[in-house]
Motif scaffolding. Structure first.
Motif, PDB file in Angstrom:
ATOM      1  N   PHE A   1      -2.529  63.090   3.825  1.00 58.62           N
ATOM      2  CA  PHE A   1      -1.811  62.331   3.561  1.00 58.62           C
ATOM      3  C   PHE A   1      -1.947  61.592   5.183  1.00 58.62           C
ATOM      4  O   PHE A   1      -2.462  62.627   6.610  1.00 58.62           O
ATOM      5  CB  PHE A   1      -0.255  63.117   3.428  1.00 58.62           C
ATOM      6  CG  PHE A   1       0.005  63.582   1.973  1.00 58.62           C
ATOM      7  CD1 PHE A   1       0.265  62.842   1.338  1.00 58.62           C
ATOM      8  CD2 PHE A   1      -0.599  65.272   1.830  1.00 58.62           C
ATOM      9  CE1 PHE A   1       0.781  63.286  -0.326  1.00 58.62           C
ATOM     10  CE2 PHE A   1      -0.409  65.119   0.027  1.00 58.62           C
ATOM     11  CZ  PHE A   1       0.333  64.618  -0.171  1.00 58.62           C
ATOM     12  N   PRO A   2      -0.985  60.642   5.455  1.00 61.12           N
ATOM     13  CA  PRO A   2      -0.795  60.238   6.917  1.00 61.12           C
ATOM     14  C   PRO A   2      -0.298  61.572   7.704  1.00 61.12           C
ATOM     15  O   PRO A   2       0.866  62.008   7.373  1.00 61.12           O
ATOM     16  CB  PRO A   2       0.044  59.378   7.032  1.00 61.12           C
ATOM     17  CG  PRO A   2       0.124  58.843   5.900  1.00 61.12           C
ATOM     18  CD  PRO A   2      -0.472  59.603   5.109  1.00 61.12           C
ATOM     19  N   GLY A   3      -1.037  62.149   9.293  1.00 62.83           N
ATOM     20  CA  GLY A   3      -0.814  63.107   9.403  1.00 62.83           C
ATOM     21  C   GLY A   3      -0.938  64.337   8.915  1.00 62.83           C
ATOM     22  O   GLY A   3      -1.214  65.714  10.001  1.00 62.83           O
ATOM     23  N   SER A   4      -2.137  64.627   8.122  1.00 64.22           N
ATOM     24  CA  SER A   4      -2.264  65.998   7.428  1.00 64.22           C
ATOM     25  C   SER A   4      -3.545  65.671   8.490  1.00 64.22           C
ATOM     26  O   SER A   4      -4.176  65.138   9.244  1.00 64.22           O
ATOM     27  CB  SER A   4      -3.508  65.612   5.719  1.00 64.22           C
ATOM     28  OG  SER A   4      -2.423  65.188   4.867  1.00 64.22           O
TER      29      SER A   4
ATOM     30  N   HIS B   1      -3.930  59.663  -0.068  1.00 61.45           N
ATOM     31  CA  HIS B   1      -2.086  59.580  -0.655  1.00 61.45           C
ATOM     32  C   HIS B   1      -1.983  58.258  -1.516  1.00 61.45           C
ATOM     33  O   HIS B   1      -0.667  58.673  -2.592  1.00 61.45           O
ATOM     34  CB  HIS B   1      -0.884  59.860   0.800  1.00 61.45           C
ATOM     35  CG  HIS B   1      -1.376  58.971   1.629  1.00 61.45           C
ATOM     36  ND1 HIS B   1      -0.697  57.493   1.625  1.00 61.45           N
ATOM     37  CD2 HIS B   1      -2.488  57.870   2.364  1.00 61.45           C
ATOM     38  CE1 HIS B   1      -0.109  56.339   2.121  1.00 61.45           C
ATOM     39  NE2 HIS B   1      -1.686  56.808   3.443  1.00 61.45           N
ATOM     40  N   LYS B   2      -2.339  57.351  -0.921  1.00 62.83           N
ATOM     41  CA  LYS B   2      -2.545  56.077  -2.115  1.00 62.83           C
ATOM     42  C   LYS B   2      -3.107  55.748  -3.805  1.00 62.83           C
ATOM     43  O   LYS B   2      -2.461  54.821  -4.361  1.00 62.83           O
ATOM     44  CB  LYS B   2      -2.530  55.007  -0.712  1.00 62.83           C
ATOM     45  CG  LYS B   2      -1.646  54.936   0.337  1.00 62.83           C
ATOM     46  CD  LYS B   2      -2.156  53.274   0.859  1.00 62.83           C
ATOM     47  CE  LYS B   2      -0.569  52.778   2.065  1.00 62.83           C
ATOM     48  NZ  LYS B   2      -0.669  52.018   2.195  1.00 62.83           N
TER      49      LYS B   2
ATOM     50  N   TYR C   1       3.671  62.360   6.795  1.00 64.98           N
ATOM     51  CA  TYR C   1       4.259  61.395   7.037  1.00 64.98           C
ATOM     52  C   TYR C   1       4.998  61.730   8.119  1.00 64.98           C
ATOM     53  O   TYR C   1       6.280  61.162   8.649  1.00 64.98           O
ATOM     54  CB  TYR C   1       5.261  61.173   6.334  1.00 64.98           C
ATOM     55  CG  TYR C   1       4.435  60.361   4.884  1.00 64.98           C
ATOM     56  CD1 TYR C   1       4.056  59.292   5.183  1.00 64.98           C
ATOM     57  CD2 TYR C   1       4.306  61.249   3.788  1.00 64.98           C
ATOM     58  CE1 TYR C   1       2.953  58.243   3.478  1.00 64.98           C
ATOM     59  CE2 TYR C   1       3.185  60.791   2.778  1.00 64.98           C
ATOM     60  CZ  TYR C   1       2.933  59.455   2.402  1.00 64.98           C
ATOM     61  OH  TYR C   1       2.301  59.060   1.285  1.00 64.98           O
ATOM     62  N   GLY C   2       4.596  61.949   8.929  1.00 62.61           N
ATOM     63  CA  GLY C   2       5.028  62.963  10.540  1.00 62.61           C
ATOM     64  C   GLY C   2       5.703  63.649  10.283  1.00 62.61           C
ATOM     65  O   GLY C   2       6.848  63.692  11.801  1.00 62.61           O
ATOM     66  N   ASP C   3       6.251  64.650   9.241  1.00 64.06           N
ATOM     67  CA  ASP C   3       7.411  65.389   8.962  1.00 64.06           C
ATOM     68  C   ASP C   3       8.841  64.967   9.066  1.00 64.06           C
ATOM     69  O   ASP C   3       9.440  65.637   9.852  1.00 64.06           O
ATOM     70  CB  ASP C   3       7.174  66.535   9.643  1.00 64.06           C
ATOM     71  CG  ASP C   3       6.494  67.729   9.860  1.00 64.06           C
ATOM     72  OD1 ASP C   3       6.129  66.753   8.123  1.00 64.06           O
ATOM     73  OD2 ASP C   3       5.890  68.815  10.214  1.00 64.06           O
TER      74      ASP C   3
ATOM     75  N   LEU D   1      -3.042  74.711  -4.492  1.00 65.92           N
ATOM     76  CA  LEU D   1      -3.475  75.498  -3.528  1.00 65.92           C
ATOM     77  C   LEU D   1      -2.699  74.828  -2.084  1.00 65.92           C
ATOM     78  O   LEU D   1      -2.928  73.521  -2.133  1.00 65.92           O
ATOM     79  CB  LEU D   1      -4.527  75.899  -2.654  1.00 65.92           C
ATOM     80  CG  LEU D   1      -4.646  76.872  -1.467  1.00 65.92           C
ATOM     81  CD1 LEU D   1      -3.513  78.024  -1.753  1.00 65.92           C
ATOM     82  CD2 LEU D   1      -6.290  76.851  -1.290  1.00 65.92           C
ATOM     83  N   GLY D   2      -1.414  75.148  -1.873  1.00 62.63           N
ATOM     84  CA  GLY D   2      -0.273  74.105  -0.781  1.00 62.63           C
ATOM     85  C   GLY D   2      -0.928  75.505   0.465  1.00 62.63           C
ATOM     86  O   GLY D   2       0.139  76.637   0.190  1.00 62.63           O
ATOM     87  N   ILE D   3      -1.750  75.443   1.440  1.00 63.90           N
ATOM     88  CA  ILE D   3      -0.897  75.601   3.053  1.00 63.90           C
ATOM     89  C   ILE D   3      -0.403  75.116   3.791  1.00 63.90           C
ATOM     90  O   ILE D   3      -0.452  73.450   4.646  1.00 63.90           O
ATOM     91  CB  ILE D   3      -2.543  75.882   3.091  1.00 63.90           C
ATOM     92  CG1 ILE D   3      -3.658  76.327   2.222  1.00 63.90           C
ATOM     93  CG2 ILE D   3      -2.794  76.364   4.685  1.00 63.90           C
ATOM     94  CD1 ILE D   3      -5.193  76.453   2.439  1.00 63.90           C
ATOM     95  N   CYS D   4       0.445  75.377   4.711  1.00 64.72           N
ATOM     96  CA  CYS D   4       1.509  75.522   5.923  1.00 64.72           C
ATOM     97  C   CYS D   4       1.753  74.275   5.038  1.00 64.72           C
ATOM     98  O   CYS D   4       3.384  73.882   4.052  1.00 64.72           O
ATOM     99  CB  CYS D   4       0.654  75.304   7.003  1.00 64.72           C
ATOM    100  SG  CYS D   4       1.875  74.751   8.212  1.00 64.72           S
ATOM    101  N   ASN D   5       1.977  72.955   5.169  1.00 64.00           N
ATOM    102  CA  ASN D   5       2.429  71.483   5.685  1.00 64.00           C
ATOM    103  C   ASN D   5       1.937  71.261   3.929  1.00 64.00           C
ATOM    104  O   ASN D   5       3.155  70.860   2.695  1.00 64.00           O
ATOM    105  CB  ASN D   5       2.150  70.689   5.881  1.00 64.00           C
ATOM    106  CG  ASN D   5       2.773  68.864   5.544  1.00 64.00           C
ATOM    107  OD1 ASN D   5       2.591  67.577   5.283  1.00 64.00           O
ATOM    108  ND2 ASN D   5       4.169  68.826   6.213  1.00 64.00           N
TER     109      ASN D   5
END
Length: 222
Positions: A8-11, A33-34, A53-55, A83-87
């Protein structure tokens, strides 16, 4: 085993996650992401850490409405592993694939340091490389890692052995010191600590590597 890592933008941990999965023996493809679909034959989707997305709004909230979001939900619905890590953990809760929510840390401070974790269960593909009760050290780097869930939800997590990792000692205000949780079918894991940052002795330790090796081996055998 074929894995897709979403950017994603910001990853900012997507490459680290891809490297850790490759080192464990996975074939890794990158997804933007698109994109509206995942490549064919994907066994595991990795949703990395960072600041998608800059949170803005809430951490992970905009990512949960990105073009790739529908494909992530469909992958989970057909029994695919995620698997999702942190964000990435925040994104998975916003997608509704894991229960609970990630709030601001107790004390409203950003935490960036090694964290001691206890492996709460070894009964999942994600934790198969560890022993239940084993203590490991994995770095954390988050401001919104305070895991909250209602009493009924917590009781369900405990009854179904779906708490994957806990902090030892308490870390950020998370209820029951939870650092990671599993979905009801045990094929989706969200965790705040960063095992991909502890998967190589040259870059900070290897205690995260068994997560990736155990995961790849479990999926190859499945």
């Amino acid at each position: 085993m074929k894995a897709a890592v979403v950017t994603f933008p910001g990853s900012n941990c997507d490459r680290d996650l891809a490297v850790a999965l490759k080192a464990a023996g996975a074939e890794v493809v990158r997804v933007w992401h698109k994109d509206s679909a995942l490549p064919e034959g994907i066994d595991l989707v990795g949703v990395p850490g960072g600041f998608s997305y800059g949170d803005y709004l809430r951490c992970g909230a905009i990512a949960a409405h990105s073009p790739i979001a529908g494909a992530l939900r469909a992958h989970a619905a057909r029994g695919g592993y995620m698997l999702g890590i942190c964000n990435g953990f925040q994104v998975l809760t916003e997608l509704g694939l894991l229960p609970g929510a990630l709030m601001r840390n107790a004390g409203l401070t950003f935490l960036c340091k090694p964290a001691k974790l206890r492996v709460a269960t070894a009964e999942s593909a994600f934790t198969a490389g560890y022993a239940a009760g084993q203590e490991i050290t994995i770095p954390v780097a988050h401001h919104d890692g305070n895991y909250q869930i209602d009493p009924e939800g917590l009781a369900a997590l405990r009854a179904e052995d779906r708490i994957a990792f806990t902090y030892v000692p308490a870390m950020n205000g998370s209820v029951a010191d939870i650092a990671g949780v599993l979905s009801a079918n045990r094929r989706v894991l969200g965790m705040m600590p960063h095992p991909e940052r502890a998967a190589d002795a040259a870059t900070g330790g290897e205690e995260g590597a068994p997560l990736f090796r155990g995961l790849v081996e479990s999926l190859v055998r499945a």
